[in-house]
Scaffold this active site. Structure first.
Site, short mmCIF file in Angstrom:
data_model
loop_
_atom_site.label_atom_id
_atom_site.label_comp_id
_atom_site.label_asym_id
_atom_site.label_seq_id
_atom_site.Cartn_x
_atom_site.Cartn_y
_atom_site.Cartn_z
N CYS A 5 0.87 -1.19 0.00
CA CYS A 5 0.00 0.00 0.00
C CYS A 5 0.90 1.23 0.00
CB CYS A 5 -0.97 -0.02 1.18
SG CYS A 5 -0.18 0.01 2.81
N ASN A 8 2.31 1.48 4.37
CA ASN A 8 2.62 0.20 5.03
C ASN A 8 2.34 0.24 6.53
OD1 ASN A 8 5.52 -1.96 5.55
ND2 ASN A 8 3.45 -2.57 5.04
N CYS A 10 -1.34 0.73 7.45
CA CYS A 10 -2.77 0.39 7.59
C CYS A 10 -3.16 -0.84 6.76
CB CYS A 10 -3.66 1.57 7.18
SG CYS A 10 -3.46 3.05 8.21
N ARG A 11 -3.31 -0.66 5.44
CA ARG A 11 -3.90 -1.71 4.61
C ARG A 11 -3.00 -2.92 4.40
NH1 ARG A 11 -5.19 2.18 -0.23
NH2 ARG A 11 -3.28 3.07 0.66
N SER A 12 -1.76 -2.70 3.95
CA SER A 12 -0.95 -3.89 3.60
C SER A 12 -0.53 -4.73 4.81
CB SER A 12 0.25 -3.52 2.72
OG SER A 12 1.12 -2.62 3.36
N ASP A 128 -8.10 3.79 1.15
CA ASP A 128 -7.18 4.23 2.21
C ASP A 128 -7.99 4.70 3.43
OD1 ASP A 128 -5.34 5.48 3.78
OD2 ASP A 128 -4.54 6.78 2.19
P1 4NP Z 1 -1.77 2.79 4.16
O1 4NP Z 1 -2.43 4.10 4.76
O2 4NP Z 1 -1.24 3.15 2.79
O3 4NP Z 1 -2.91 1.85 4.10
O4 4NP Z 1 -0.68 2.38 5.13
C1 4NP Z 1 -1.79 5.33 4.83
C2 4NP Z 1 -0.94 5.60 5.88
C3 4NP Z 1 -0.33 6.84 5.99
C4 4NP Z 1 -0.61 7.81 5.04
C5 4NP Z 1 -1.46 7.55 3.99
C6 4NP Z 1 -2.04 6.28 3.87
N1 4NP Z 1 -0.02 9.10 5.15
O5 4NP Z 1 -0.37 9.97 4.35
O6 4NP Z 1 0.81 9.33 6.06
#
Ligand code: 4NP
Length: 158
Positions: A5, A8, A10-12, A128
């Site tokens: 993602c 790294n 939340c989702r992945s 996201d």
């Molecule tokens: P992820 O979520 O891609 O699912 O880990 C996010 C985590 C942090 C951010 C964006 C998406 N950020 O903008 O910091």
């Protein structure tokens, strides 16, 4: 298999935990890891909201964030991204890497979106949840559980 993602956190890492548990239950000998396209959260534990929602469904998340690297294209047979943006970024990185290593026979077919394995979901990506609420974190797990079921069905048919 590697899940990718943006951050790294939340989702992945949630995908890694969900797929690991589903596949382990069936004694499948696969390896699981996750990475982000960005370096913004490298070294951090997963988002506490992701950890909490995953725990409520019995999944344990102990991953520390890392950024995807070229070596991952050699190490993993399947790289599952969360949305079109991750997919595009990983493909771009893959094209550059495979061009500079033409003899290795690397195939871009191993890069997919995790939702390609979903059979019922109306969404074609895992949204996201970072700026979202509890329902958004729940939706992430719903989609990933459905994808894991779909993945196991594909394995079963082979
Ligand atoms: P992820 O979520 O891609 O699912 O880990 C996010 C985590 C942090 C951010 C964006 C998406 N950020 O903008 O910091």
């Amino acid at each position: 298999m590697l899940f990718v993602c943006l951050g790294n956190i939340c989702r992945s890492p949630t995908a890694e935990a969900v797929f690991r548990k589903r596949c382990e239950t069936l004694m499948l000998d696969l390896s699981f890891d996750s990475a982000g396209t960005s370096s913004n959260h490298v070294g951090e534990t997963s988002d506490p909201r992701s950890i909490r929602h995953a725990e409520l469904r019995g999944y344990s998340m102990t991953h520390r964030a890392r950024q995807i690297q070229n070596e991952d294209f050699d190490l993993f047979d399947l790289i599952l991204t969360m949305d079109d943006s991750n997919f595009g970024n990983v493909m771009e990185m893959f094209e550059a890497y495979s061009k500079s290593n033409p003899g290795q026979g690397l195939s871009s077919q191993k890069i997919m979106k995790v939702t390609d394995f979903c059979q019922r979901a109306e969404l074609d990506h895992v949204p996201d949840p970072y700026y979202g609420k509890a329902v958004d974190f729940e939706l992430v797990i719903d989609l990933l559980e459905e994808a894991a079921e779909g993945f196991l069905q594909v394995l079963h048919k082979k």
